[in-house]
Structures are given as C-alpha cells and as structure tokens.
Design a protein around this motif. Structure first.
Motif, PDB file in Angstrom:
ATOM      1  N   ARG A 142       0.816  -1.218   0.000  1.00 53.42           N
ATOM      2  CA  ARG A 142       0.000   0.000   0.000  1.00 53.42           C
ATOM      3  C   ARG A 142       0.852   1.272   0.000  1.00 53.42           C
ATOM      4  O   ARG A 142       0.410   2.321  -0.459  1.00 53.42           O
ATOM      5  CB  ARG A 142      -0.953  -0.003   1.189  1.00 53.42           C
ATOM      6  N   LYS A 193     -14.183  -1.807   2.988  1.00 52.83           N
ATOM      7  CA  LYS A 193     -13.353  -2.116   4.145  1.00 52.83           C
ATOM      8  C   LYS A 193     -13.494  -3.617   4.445  1.00 52.83           C
ATOM      9  O   LYS A 193     -14.397  -4.276   3.910  1.00 52.83           O
ATOM     10  CB  LYS A 193     -13.800  -1.305   5.347  1.00 52.83           C
ATOM     11  N   THR A 244      -0.095   4.402  -2.336  1.00 55.39           N
ATOM     12  CA  THR A 244      -0.351   5.733  -1.778  1.00 55.39           C
ATOM     13  C   THR A 244       0.440   6.800  -2.518  1.00 55.39           C
ATOM     14  O   THR A 244      -0.041   7.921  -2.729  1.00 55.39           O
ATOM     15  CB  THR A 244       0.016   5.759  -0.282  1.00 55.39           C
ATOM     16  N   GLY A 254      -8.992  -2.525  -1.355  1.00 55.90           N
ATOM     17  CA  GLY A 254      -8.798  -1.327  -0.551  1.00 55.90           C
ATOM     18  C   GLY A 254     -10.118  -0.687  -0.209  1.00 55.90           C
ATOM     19  O   GLY A 254     -11.193  -1.123  -0.664  1.00 55.90           O
ATOM     20  N   TYR A 255     -10.055   0.390   0.543  1.00 59.97           N
ATOM     21  CA  TYR A 255     -11.272   1.038   1.028  1.00 59.97           C
ATOM     22  C   TYR A 255     -12.058   1.714  -0.097  1.00 59.97           C
ATOM     23  O   TYR A 255     -13.219   2.078   0.092  1.00 59.97           O
ATOM     24  CB  TYR A 255     -10.915   2.059   2.107  1.00 59.97           C
ATOM     25  N   TYR A 256     -11.455   1.905  -1.242  1.00 64.31           N
ATOM     26  CA  TYR A 256     -12.226   2.438  -2.370  1.00 64.31           C
ATOM     27  C   TYR A 256     -13.370   1.484  -2.698  1.00 64.31           C
ATOM     28  O   TYR A 256     -14.478   1.904  -3.064  1.00 64.31           O
ATOM     29  CB  TYR A 256     -11.320   2.615  -3.589  1.00 64.31           C
ATOM     30  N   GLU A 259      -7.561   3.600  -2.409  1.00 65.90           N
ATOM     31  CA  GLU A 259      -8.562   4.400  -1.699  1.00 65.90           C
ATOM     32  C   GLU A 259      -9.175   5.491  -2.570  1.00 65.90           C
ATOM     33  O   GLU A 259     -10.174   6.097  -2.173  1.00 65.90           O
ATOM     34  CB  GLU A 259      -7.933   5.033  -0.452  1.00 65.90           C
ATOM     35  N   GLN A 260      -8.584   5.782  -3.714  1.00 64.51           N
ATOM     36  CA  GLN A 260      -9.048   6.902  -4.536  1.00 64.51           C
ATOM     37  C   GLN A 260      -9.316   6.435  -5.968  1.00 64.51           C
ATOM     38  O   GLN A 260      -8.659   5.534  -6.484  1.00 64.51           O
ATOM     39  CB  GLN A 260      -7.995   8.018  -4.545  1.00 64.51           C
TER      40      GLN A 260
END
Length: 666
Positions: free
Chosen positions: A581, A640, A585, A635-637, A617-618
């Motif tokens: 990650r 979760k 990021t 990922g959280y995109y 996440e994006q």
C-alpha cells in the motif's frame, strides 16, 4: 763362583727414592681424582641447588615475571655471566614474534646500557638473531664468537658493551616455545654441555609457570566471555556498566549509554538452516557490529548476553544523541546479505538505547530500560532504533498483560475473521477475499491485528492462531462458493506468519484445512511475505512446490518492501504479487512510486503472474493502475474488511462493485 758383595748404600738410596716418587705420584693422582670428584660433586650440588631454587619458585609463584626475575638472577650468579634477558612470544597479526619482557639482570647497568636499550627496542621474528634462532629450533643456541656472527641485529650494541659470547635457551609449553631467555658474557665462553642440560631442565620448570598462568587466564576469560563469539558475556558487561554508572556520578558533562540489540526473526534461521548456520551467522554479525564500534566509538564494550541478544556500553560520548547515531550505523551494517553455507541471509536488528545518568541505581536498571526500548523498536516495525523514556515501563507491563489475555482469548474462541474483497479492475467484479484476523474482546470491542499480532508472533501463540485462521477461512470460502456460485469460483487469500510457515507439519496443515472444507485447492491463496520467502531459500522452494503441486496458489505479500532477489524469485512457484500500500499511496504523487509499480507490473508480466494492488482508496489510483495494466486491487475504495454477514450482503448485490456500492457497504 763370584763372592757375594754387599749392596751399595747409594744404590739402596736410589731405589728408595724411586719408590717414594712412585708413591708420591700415586698419592697425587689419587688426590687429584678425589679433588675432581669433589669438584664435580660440588658443581652437581650447586646445579641441583640452582634447579631446586628455581623449581620451588616456579611451584609457589603466582607471577610469571617474578619467577623469571629470580631465575635470571640465580643463573647469572651461578654462571658469572653479567647480562640476562627474557623474550615472550607475542602474536602480531598472522605472525608470532618475540617481544622483550621487562625482566633482566645486569651486573653493571651503566656499562650494559647500550645492549639493554637495543633489546628494549627490538622484536625478533622466527630465525632472527640469537633469540629468533632458539624460537625457530626450540633448542638452546650457544654463540662463542659473537663478533663473527652475521645474524646479529644488535651487533653495534654488542660491540659497544664489549660482549664476546652469548647463549639462549627456550621455555617450552608442551612442544611450543612460549619464551626465550638469553645470557651474555665478556669472555669467549666455550659451549658447556652440562650447563645446557641444566638450563633445559630449568626451561621445563619455567614453562610450567607459563602453562599454569595460561590455564588461569583461560579460566578467567571463559568465565567472563562468550564461548562462541569471544565477546564479553553478561557478567563482564554488568561489571563494566557498574563502573560506568559510578563514573557518571563523578563526571557531570560526560555522556554514557547502553544499547540492547536483538536480532529480528533469528529463530527462523535456526529452525530452517540449523543451529550450526545460526552460530555462523552470530559470529559474522558480532564482527560487523564490532567493526562499526571500532570506527565510531572511542570507548566501548560489545557483549553477547546469549542467544541472539547483544549489548553495547558506549563511553566518552560527546553528546546524548551520539548513541542513537551509532545505533543507526549498527542497523546499516546488517543490511548487506550474509553468506552462510552458500546462501544469502538478510539479517536485521531492533535496538533500544538507554542513556546513563548519575541517578541510575544499577546495571540491571539500565539493561531493563534498554530492553524496553528495544521492544518498542520491534513493535514499531523492527529494524530500527528507539530511545528509552519512562513511559516504556508502562508499555512493558501492558505487553505482559496482553500476552496473558491472548492466551485466554485463544482458549475462549474470541478471535474472528473479517474479509476484504479483491476486485477485478476490468469488470469491477469481486473475485475473492483476503481474510484478516480480529480479536473480539467483548461486545463492540474489536481489537485490530496491529495491536496484538506482534506479541503473538514473539510468544509463539501465532502458530496456534494461524492454524485456526487457516481452517476458519477455508470453511468460510466453502460456504461462499456454495451460496454464490460462479463460473470462476471465489478465492480466499490467507496470510501465513513466519513461525507458522516453518512448522514441520505446515504442508499437512494446509492439506487438512483445504480438503476438510471440501475446496478445490486452486481457490486458496497463501500469502507469505518476502522475509519468509528469503529466510531459507531452499526449504522455501521445496515447501511452496509441494503446496503448488497440491493445487493451492502462492502470493508474495508486501512485494517491493524487502530484499527479494529476482534471480531467486523466478525459482518460486508464485502466482501473485501484491503491491504494498505504501507504493499505491504514492501513485501519482511521486515519480519513484509510479516507477516502482510499473517495474513490478512489467516483472509480473514477464513471469506471467497476477498482481493485486493493496490499499487503493481513490478513484484516480484505480484509473492509473488499470491504465498501467494492473488487473486486481483491494482497498477502502471498494470496501473495508467486513464480518461474514456484511460480506454476504455485499455479494447479494448483482451489479459490479462500484464506488457507490463501496460507500453503501461502509
């Protein structure tokens, strides 16, 4: 017939005188023999007395120097030779040399000063000069005419003192020369076989003194030093710390520190390569640490406490920060791989630093504080240096309490699994999950893995916990595959801890869990880190090939954060690389992050293996990853990690998992 004539008186006197002469000669010869016998007896008695004197001193003395001094004095008195000197064998690099010992006898110090000064300044190699010839042959050497000798480094001093003859004999310990004693005379002395025999016996007596001293030194050294590395042990280290504490109380502006060094995952080496390889690794690490300290510390003590634990006492530091700087240098020294039995091993260490203040109570306090700081370094990711502060004591108490709670949690079945979807970037369909452990300590009280996995790993509880995770994740996957049947079955990625991987029955554990759940092995993906993969390359290859032959798939987790050799990687039966990650990021933010991901994708394409990007996440990250050719992400995109019921609700949705769906799932 001639008449009988009476003896001539003169003739009679002559015969009497001849008889008297014969008797006198016989008497003189007898007296001479007796005198020679008495003289020889006297000399033997003197020799015996000399030998007894030196033997008695040798048996009673606790000092090699004192014994040598007495021996030289007595030998010079016995022989009437004016100068006697001693050389001791000393190792210089790879060579052995004779160095002068400050023990000598000089009948006239002023007259013999040139010789004494030359001796003090001279070290002899084997075969060099009078002492060197004795050293080389291990036998006495007698030089009657020194002026004619061409192998005489001190020729000028010999001439200046008017010395004519020299003699030297060895002091032996077993068959080895431990020292050489030399004597010089103003006269041209002829070799004396009896004297050489006597001196040979004296050499044996003096050799016993050295042998006894060496034995005592070995006992003292062995009692205070580590047998494997030769470093000071705990006893000697504590003594030196005690002295440093006392000194810190006296000296206000001088800085001291104690470092506690613990190797990271050293048990993996012992368990996988064997204890002999582990010992070799410890010796090499000790040498690397010592090399750093020799270069960067004016006064220090490096010790091995036992196992994979080392400690360092730093003295005469110019600032409190210096200890942290040296700690970082020690960490750096371990980054280069170490070759053991033809295999590259990557070592790392966690280091705790405790500065010594005048108020410290004891070495135990300092070691405890440095130890606590070291555990802090481990908990923050290992391979780092941490400085002790008073709050770490509370952390240690909490850590001990946590270990007890983990044991109860295991017994009470308090662990649960959450599942994070892995999504196809081509279709946005969920293709599988990664199982992630949680600790449900009570209703609504869920503890994340970062708060307890480190303690579980250190204590070995992770083996039991990991076994449960393996079985439970397989059981859940079997349910999901039945409830949500697809042409390509859902998959489950299961993290394997380093300690779990090295268990002798690990392959059978996996087979039992997969077969017991009724799964097709190809739907199970075992995730191992780069550290596990390179710990014991040959064993890793054998284990992974056996699992791959069984049918399960292999993923390398957090790829790019370790030290994997690409040459080694292609030998592993790897199916998936998971991009860490930290790189995701930085995607689009730094050139380096983008380049690393592109390199990993190119590598995977060449090796024909899949790639999963973690920590997405994006939306921009998703687009870039897809454009770069990455086919899977989590990922959280998207979602979760979810408990089983929420996971099933998510799968009930017929549409691909889009950004809107992800928000609904949250």
């Amino acid at each position: 017939m001639l008449p009988q004539v009476a003896d001539d008186p003169a003739l009679q006197i002559l015969r009497i005188e001849r008889r008297l002469q014969r008797e006198r000669a016989a008497r003189l010869e007898a007296e001479a023999v007796a005198e020679r016998g008495l003289r020889e007896l006297y000399e033997k008695q003197q020799q015996l007395a000399l030998l007894e004197t030196i033997a008695a001193a040798s048996n009673q003395s606790t000092s090699v120097e004192d014994t040598f001094h007495l021996a030289i004095e007595e030998i010079c008195k016995f022989t009437e030779w004016p100068l006697g000197q001693v050389y001791i064998v000393h190792r210089s690099g790879e060579d052995l040399r004779l160095d002068p010992l400050h023990v000598r006898h000089a009948a006239d110090a002023d007259a013999l000063r040139p010789m004494m000064e030359a001796t003090k300044a001279t070290s002899f190699a084997s075969g060099e000069g009078l002492p060197g010839r004795v050293f080389a042959s291990a036998t006495p050497v007698w030089l009657q005419h020194l002026a004619a000798d061409r192998n005489l480094p001190r020729a000028d001093a010999v001439a200046a003192c008017g010395i004519k003859s020299g003699m030297a004999f060895p002091i032996l310990v077993g068959r080895d020369v431990a020292a050489v004693v030399e004597f010089f005379s103003y006269k041209e002395q002829e070799p004396d076989a009896a004297l050489l025999t006597l001196l040979g016996q004296i050499g044996i007596q003096l050799g016993r003194v050295i042998e006894r001293k060496q034995a005592q030194d070995r006992l003292i050294h062995d009692a205070s030093h580590d047998g494997l590395t030769g470093l000071p042990n705990r006893v000697l280290f504590r003594d030196r710390v005690d002295r440093a504490v006392a000194r810190a109380r006296r000296i206000f502006d001088e800085h001291f520190a104690v470092l506690f060094i613990d190797l990271d995952r050293f048990k993996l080496v012992n368990d996988s390569l064997g204890h002999a390889a582990g010992d070799d690794l410890l010796v090499e690490i000790a040498q690397r640490l010592n090399d750093v300290l020799q270069r960067h510390s004016a006064a220090h003590t490096l010790a091995r406490l036992g196992g994979d634990e080392f400690t360092v006492l730093l003295e005469e530091l110019d600032s409190p920060d210096k200890a942290m700087q040296i700690g970082e240098l020690l960490i750096d020294a371990l980054r280069t791989p170490i070759l053991i039995d033809g295999q590259e091993i990557y070592a790392s260490a966690s280091i705790g630093v405790a500065n010594i203040a005048g108020t410290e109570q004891s070495p135990e306090t300092l070691l405890r504080n440095a130890d606590l700081a070291m555990y802090r370094a481990k908990s923050l990711g290992r391979g780092r240096v941490e400085l002790y502060d008073t709050g770490l004591h509370d952390i240690a108490v909490e850590r001990l309490r946590l270990e007890g709670n983990l044991r109860r949690a295991l017994a009470n079945n308090e662990f649960i699994l959450h599942y994070q979807p892995i999504v196809s970037l081509d279709t946005h369909d969920i293709v599988g999950f990664e199982s992630l452990i949680r600790w449900q300590r009570g209703p609504g009280d869920i503890v994340p893995p970062g708060d307890f996995v480190g303690v579980a790993e250190d204590t070995g509880l992770i083996v039991l916990i990991g076994g449960w995770v393996l079985s439970e994740a397989c059981r859940m996957l079997a349910q999901l595959q039945v409830q949500f049947s697809r042409p390509e079955p859902l998959t489950m990625s299961i993290n394997i801890s380093p300690r779990q991987f090295i268990q002798p029955d690990f392959i059978n554990q996996v087979r039992r869990a997969v077969s017991g759940a009724g799964l097709e092995p190809r739907s199970v993906r075992l995730e191992i880190t780069e550290t596990v993969a390179i710990g014991d390359p040959e064993r890793t290859i054998l284990v992974l090939k056996a699992l791959h032959d069984f049918g399960v798939r292999i993923s390398i987790d957090d790829f790019g954060t370790g030290y994997s050799s690409l040459n080694y990687l292609h030998r592993l039966p790897v199916d998936t690389l998971k991009i860490d990650r930290s790189f995701v990021t930085g995607l689009g933010l730094t050139v380096e992050g983008t380049q690393i991901i592109r390199a990993i994708l190119d590598l995977a394409e060449n090796l024909k293996i899949d790639v999963v990007a973690e920590g997405t996440e994006q939306e921009g990250q998703i687009r870039q990853l897809a454009d770069m050719g990455c086919h899977y992400a989590q990922g959280y995109y998207f979602s979760k990690p979810l408990p089983p019921n929420d996971l099933k609700a998510l799968l009930d949705k017929s549409a691909p998992l889009s950004k809107v769906a992800a928000r609904t799932a949250d």
